[in-house]
Design a protein around this motif. Structure first.
Motif, mmCIF file in Angstrom:
data_model
loop_
_atom_site.group_PDB
_atom_site.id
_atom_site.type_symbol
_atom_site.label_atom_id
_atom_site.label_comp_id
_atom_site.label_asym_id
_atom_site.label_seq_id
_atom_site.Cartn_x
_atom_site.Cartn_y
_atom_site.Cartn_z
ATOM 1 N N LEU A 202 -5.511 81.000 -49.427
ATOM 2 C CA LEU A 202 -6.849 80.432 -49.583
ATOM 3 C C LEU A 202 -7.779 80.852 -48.463
ATOM 4 N N GLY A 203 -7.261 80.993 -47.238
ATOM 5 C CA GLY A 203 -8.119 81.362 -46.107
ATOM 6 C C GLY A 203 -8.802 82.703 -46.314
ATOM 7 N N THR A 204 -8.023 83.733 -46.671
ATOM 8 C CA THR A 204 -8.609 85.058 -46.916
ATOM 9 C C THR A 204 -9.539 85.028 -48.119
ATOM 10 N N ALA A 205 -9.156 84.276 -49.166
ATOM 11 C CA ALA A 205 -10.008 84.175 -50.351
ATOM 12 C C ALA A 205 -11.359 83.546 -49.994
ATOM 13 N N MET A 206 -11.367 82.552 -49.113
ATOM 14 C CA MET A 206 -12.630 81.930 -48.708
ATOM 15 C C MET A 206 -13.509 82.905 -47.930
ATOM 16 N N ILE A 207 -12.890 83.737 -47.094
ATOM 17 C CA ILE A 207 -13.671 84.747 -46.370
ATOM 18 C C ILE A 207 -14.296 85.740 -47.344
ATOM 19 N N LEU A 208 -13.551 86.141 -48.378
ATOM 20 C CA LEU A 208 -14.100 87.045 -49.394
ATOM 21 C C LEU A 208 -15.256 86.379 -50.142
ATOM 22 N N MET A 209 -15.131 85.082 -50.414
ATOM 23 C CA MET A 209 -16.233 84.359 -51.061
ATOM 24 C C MET A 209 -17.469 84.328 -50.171
ATOM 25 N N VAL A 210 -17.256 84.143 -48.878
ATOM 26 C CA VAL A 210 -18.383 84.127 -47.936
ATOM 27 C C VAL A 210 -19.060 85.497 -47.889
ATOM 28 N N ILE A 211 -18.265 86.569 -47.923
ATOM 29 C CA ILE A 211 -18.834 87.921 -47.942
ATOM 30 C C ILE A 211 -19.687 88.116 -49.192
ATOM 31 N N LEU A 212 -19.192 87.663 -50.338
ATOM 32 C CA LEU A 212 -19.951 87.789 -51.590
ATOM 33 C C LEU A 212 -21.276 87.036 -51.498
ATOM 34 N N LEU A 213 -21.233 85.813 -50.992
ATOM 35 C CA LEU A 213 -22.465 85.029 -50.862
ATOM 36 C C LEU A 213 -23.411 85.670 -49.846
ATOM 37 N N GLY A 214 -22.854 86.186 -48.741
ATOM 38 C CA GLY A 214 -23.700 86.828 -47.737
ATOM 39 C C GLY A 214 -24.418 88.048 -48.276
ATOM 40 N N CYS A 215 -23.715 88.873 -49.044
ATOM 41 C CA CYS A 215 -24.354 90.058 -49.627
ATOM 42 C C CYS A 215 -25.440 89.659 -50.623
ATOM 43 N N LEU A 216 -25.179 88.638 -51.427
ATOM 44 C CA LEU A 216 -26.210 88.165 -52.358
ATOM 45 C C LEU A 216 -27.435 87.659 -51.607
ATOM 46 N N PHE A 217 -27.206 86.926 -50.528
ATOM 47 C CA PHE A 217 -28.327 86.385 -49.757
ATOM 48 C C PHE A 217 -29.184 87.502 -49.167
ATOM 49 N N PHE A 218 -28.544 88.492 -48.548
ATOM 50 C CA PHE A 218 -29.307 89.557 -47.894
ATOM 51 C C PHE A 218 -29.866 90.567 -48.893
ATOM 52 N N SER A 219 -29.449 90.492 -50.145
ATOM 53 C CA SER A 219 -30.044 91.371 -51.161
ATOM 54 C C SER A 219 -31.417 90.870 -51.604
ATOM 55 N N GLY A 220 -31.757 89.642 -51.229
ATOM 56 C CA GLY A 220 -33.058 89.094 -51.600
ATOM 57 C C GLY A 220 -33.065 88.392 -52.932
ATOM 58 N N VAL A 221 -31.883 87.981 -53.414
ATOM 59 C CA VAL A 221 -31.816 87.258 -54.681
ATOM 60 C C VAL A 221 -32.582 85.945 -54.562
ATOM 61 N N LYS A 222 -33.296 85.587 -55.607
ATOM 62 C CA LYS A 222 -34.060 84.344 -55.594
ATOM 63 C C LYS A 222 -33.139 83.153 -55.389
ATOM 64 N N LEU A 223 -33.666 82.125 -54.723
ATOM 65 C CA LEU A 223 -32.848 80.968 -54.357
ATOM 66 C C LEU A 223 -32.223 80.297 -55.577
ATOM 67 N N ARG A 224 -32.972 80.202 -56.661
ATOM 68 C CA ARG A 224 -32.436 79.530 -57.850
ATOM 69 C C ARG A 224 -31.268 80.304 -58.446
ATOM 70 N N LEU A 225 -31.242 81.614 -58.270
ATOM 71 C CA LEU A 225 -30.123 82.415 -58.745
ATOM 72 C C LEU A 225 -28.978 82.418 -57.739
#
Length: 427
Positions: A202-225
């Motif tokens: 679970l620990g490594t999986a959570m880090i991968l989830m954080v990476i996915l969210l971080g990339c989405l955030f820095f891509s400029g995706v709208k907040l509602r998406l």
């Protein structure tokens, strides 16, 4: 042709080979001279900041791994330097690879995004091959070949960041539509994370989830998406935690105010980690003088190396490590802020939230501010695969730092300078 005073014609003076133009209008000779000159040109301050902190943290980690393992190694009859020499071998390989990666152009990272993710995922699947996969504390997330042990999921972190950066960069104009945000990001991301969760890590999986969210955030995706993937990640983490008795026991022990009641079970290691920090005080017991490493703290050289650091070097040593990670984050965020390339911004954002976020999570676990998740401290914890993947990620950041616009020089300096030279000659 030019006419002489005698009426003869003579050919015009041939242009210098250095300034011979290509069909595209670029001066290949001049561009080549500039490219060779860049090897000796000053590097951006972000490059120096990221590289220096990575090297210092790696060296600091080798010292702490030696201190944390030498007592138990001698007790087993082994050489006190056996563990640190294995770690040093990965550092000797990883540091040159970091600087080699820093010389690679952006086009290389974009082209390798898909093949790297596919290769890393296939490598991760080897943990389920009988005879290769290794189980440790209920997690099947390692492979062992000819005495060599590796954790393939560590390479998924970097390759997932590169892949997400490439896909979101190609879809920049379409990210206002939810279907282009979710496809193929969510299905592929779920598949990659699922290969790790199948091994119960679970620990490594959570880090991968954080990476996915971080990339989405820095891509400029709208907040509602962005909120929808965030809720999916939180929900998935909750389901994985609830469905595992071992994870639930660790979470409940973290929430238990009477930690001594579970001393012999799930609270044993967290309590000894806190006691190690308390023993260190402000100035520490001195390098090599930890008491917890004498069999009291089972994960003293990997997940709980920060506790040994605090016990031996005290609060001052802990603050130095936190300062180094802060400087690393400052250099990385400067790359994110200054770049004009969306691919660089997205990938650098994913790598930054991975390294800094994992460090903060590891320290929070040692301080008992979070339940035990089994994530190492980047650069410092024992684990050659983890160190190698983090150093390669730093090489990607250094490669990105070289593309930042400098004073008086536009971004992507070599090709633009060469093109400008060709334009000037045509006037």
């Amino acid at each position: 042709m030019a006419t002489t005073t005698t009426g003869r014609t003579r050919p015009a003076v041939a242009p210098s080979p250095t300034y011979r133009s290509q069909p595209g209008g670029e001066a290949s000779g001049f561009a080549a001279r500039v490219s060779l000159g860049r090897m000796f040109a000053p590097v951006p301050s972000e490059f120096l900041l990221i590289a220096s902190t990575a090297l210092i943290l790696t060296g600091f980690g080798l010292v702490m791994v030696l201190s944390a393992t030498m007592a138990t190694a001698v007790a087993k009859g082994d050489s006190p330097f056996e563990v640190v020499m294995k770690q040093a071998a990965f550092a000797i390989i990883g540091v040159p690879l970091m600087f080699l990666a820093s010389r690679l152009p952006l086009t290389f990272w974009k082209k390798i995004a898909w093949p790297a993710l596919v290769g890393a995922t296939l490598f991760q699947l080897l943990v389920f091959v009988p005879g290769l996969g290794v189980t440790n504390d209920g997690n099947q997330n390692w492979i062992q070949i000819a005495g060599f042990q590796a954790q393939p999921s560590e390479f998924l972190k970097l390759t997932l960041a590169l892949w997400l950066g490439y896909v979101l960069y190609r879809k920049q104009t379409l990210l206002g539509l939810w279907r282009h945000v979710f496809i193929p990001v969510v299905p592929v991301g779920a598949l990659v994370i699922g290969t790790v969760m199948a091994g119960h890590d679970l620990g490594t999986a959570m880090i991968l989830m954080v990476i996915l969210l971080g990339c989405l955030f820095f891509s400029g995706v709208k907040l509602r998406l962005f909120v929808i993937p965030l809720l999916l990640v939180v929900g998935a983490a909750a389901v994985f935690a609830v469905t595992s008795p071992n994870r639930m026991a660790r979470i409940m022990s973290f929430l238990d105010t009477d930690s001594l009641s579970c001393y012999d079970t799930s609270c044993y290691q967290p309590l000894h980690g806190v006691w190690g920090l308390a023993n260190g005080g402000v100035f520490g017991l001195g390098l090599g003088n930890s008491r917890e490493k004498y069999g009291w703290l089972p994960a003293q050289s990997n997940d709980y190396i920060f506790a040994i650091l605090g016990e031996e070097l005290g609060l001052i040593g802990c603050l130095v490590v936190l300062l180094l990670f802060t400087l690393f984050a400052v250099g990385a965020f400067h790359v994110i802020r200054k770049t004009r390339d969306p691919f660089v911004r997205i990938v650098a954002g994913g790598i930054t939230v991975w390294v800094v976020g994992q460090a903060l999570l590891n320290i929070a676990v040692v301080l008992r501010l979070a339940p035990v998740l089994g994530v190492p401290l980047p650069f410092m914890s024992q684990g050659g695969t983890s160190l190698l993947s983090v150093l390669l990620a730093c090489g990607v950041l250094l490669s990105f730092a070289r593309t930042l616009p400098q004073r008086g020089v536009p971004a992507q300096g070599v090709r633009q300078v060469g093109a400008a030279a060709g334009t000037d000659r045509g006037r």
